[in-house]
Design a protein around this motif. Structure first.
Motif, PDB file in Angstrom:
ATOM      1  N   VAL A   1     -82.857 -41.152   0.874  1.00 37.18           N
ATOM      2  CA  VAL A   1     -84.181 -41.716   0.649  1.00 37.18           C
ATOM      3  C   VAL A   1     -85.130 -40.566   0.337  1.00 37.18           C
ATOM      4  O   VAL A   1     -84.957 -39.449   0.828  1.00 37.18           O
ATOM      5  CB  VAL A   1     -84.664 -42.530   1.878  1.00 37.18           C
ATOM      6  CG1 VAL A   1     -84.849 -41.648   3.091  1.00 37.18           C
ATOM      7  CG2 VAL A   1     -85.938 -43.296   1.559  1.00 37.18           C
TER       8      VAL A   1
ATOM      9  N   VAL B   1     -84.213 -47.863   6.370  1.00 34.65           N
ATOM     10  CA  VAL B   1     -85.200 -46.826   6.083  1.00 34.65           C
ATOM     11  C   VAL B   1     -86.468 -47.097   6.878  1.00 34.65           C
ATOM     12  O   VAL B   1     -86.971 -48.225   6.894  1.00 34.65           O
ATOM     13  CB  VAL B   1     -85.535 -46.783   4.578  1.00 34.65           C
ATOM     14  CG1 VAL B   1     -86.656 -45.785   4.303  1.00 34.65           C
ATOM     15  CG2 VAL B   1     -84.294 -46.437   3.762  1.00 34.65           C
TER      16      VAL B   1
ATOM     17  N   ALA C   1     -84.659 -45.060  -2.652  1.00 38.09           N
ATOM     18  CA  ALA C   1     -83.416 -44.744  -1.950  1.00 38.09           C
ATOM     19  C   ALA C   1     -82.226 -44.921  -2.870  1.00 38.09           C
ATOM     20  O   ALA C   1     -82.238 -45.767  -3.773  1.00 38.09           O
ATOM     21  CB  ALA C   1     -83.255 -45.628  -0.708  1.00 38.09           C
TER      22      ALA C   1
END
Length: 221
Positions: free
Chosen positions: A69, A123, A84
């Motif tokens: 990411v 994330v 990402a």
């Protein structure tokens, strides 16, 4: 330091490379360990997902389980976002077309040197909203959920600023620093990040927060 990450023996990093008369950023990854060959993952010749634009700036690279990411900005419109590479595919985590969960309008910005982490395929990122708010959010398989933002309060203190680093997210919990309105109040907190469907009751209500440490109020000098 914000562009270097160690992932299972491989190294992922951001560097500048010559392209014609100019230097341009690119993200590289070793394969087969730190002494393995380099793979160029993303550079300024890479199209931003979902657009015909190219990346113009890259930073804040973090990796986990082979996934990467990073913060990126378009070359022409100078719009920043979080992107990402999951399972080899490049995708948008959040950009200025992404609605702020539980907030007003879309995201308008993201930090390029902190407030970003990845655990497996999940994330965590720090984003800023149109109303001047900032918050910590978790992206999971295309869905974004709020962990906490500056419209919330902790222990009856109004949250003002939030921050965390690339090592703060385990996939099931995140540790962060909260700064409060008032006389130099800060605290370190851990929030659980359960699977989708549970986050609304455990996180949005802030009932799952665990205080690690507090800084006592300090007088102004």
């Amino acid at each position: 330091p914000d562009g270097v990450s160690l992932d299972g023996g491989n190294v992922v990093f951001t560097a500048t490379v010559p392209l014609g008369p100019f230097n341009h950023p690119a993200i590289f990854k070793t394969t087969g360990g730190v002494e393995g060959p380099l793979e160029r993952v993303v550079d300024t010749g890479t199209a931003v997902p979902g657009t015909a634009e190219l990346f113009g700036a890259l930073a804040n690279t973090v990796s986990s389980d082979g996934n990467i990411v990073f913060w990126g900005r378009t070359a022409s419109t100078l719009r920043a976002g979080i992107y990402a590479r999951i399972g080899g595919a490049l995708r948008i985590v959040a950009d200025r077309n992404t609605a702020v969960p539980g907030g007003t309008g879309n995201f308008i910005g993201f930090t390029s040197n902190a407030g970003l982490s990845i655990a497996g395929e999940r994330v965590a990122f720090l984003g800023f909203g149109e109303d001047g708010s900032q918050g910590i959010y978790v992206w999971d398989a295309g869905s974004i959920r709020k962990v906490i933002d500056s419209n919330d309060s902790i222990e009856e203190r109004n949250v003002q600023l939030l921050d965390f680093n690339k090592e703060a997210f385990s996939g099931s919990a995140i540790v962060f620093v909260a700064n409060f309105a008032g006389d130099y109040l800060q605290g370190v907190y851990v929030a659980p990040v359960p699977e989708p469907g549970l986050i609304a009751t455990q996180i949005a209500a802030l009932g799952g927060l665990f205080a690690v440490a507090h800084l006592r109020p300090q007088p102004y000098c």
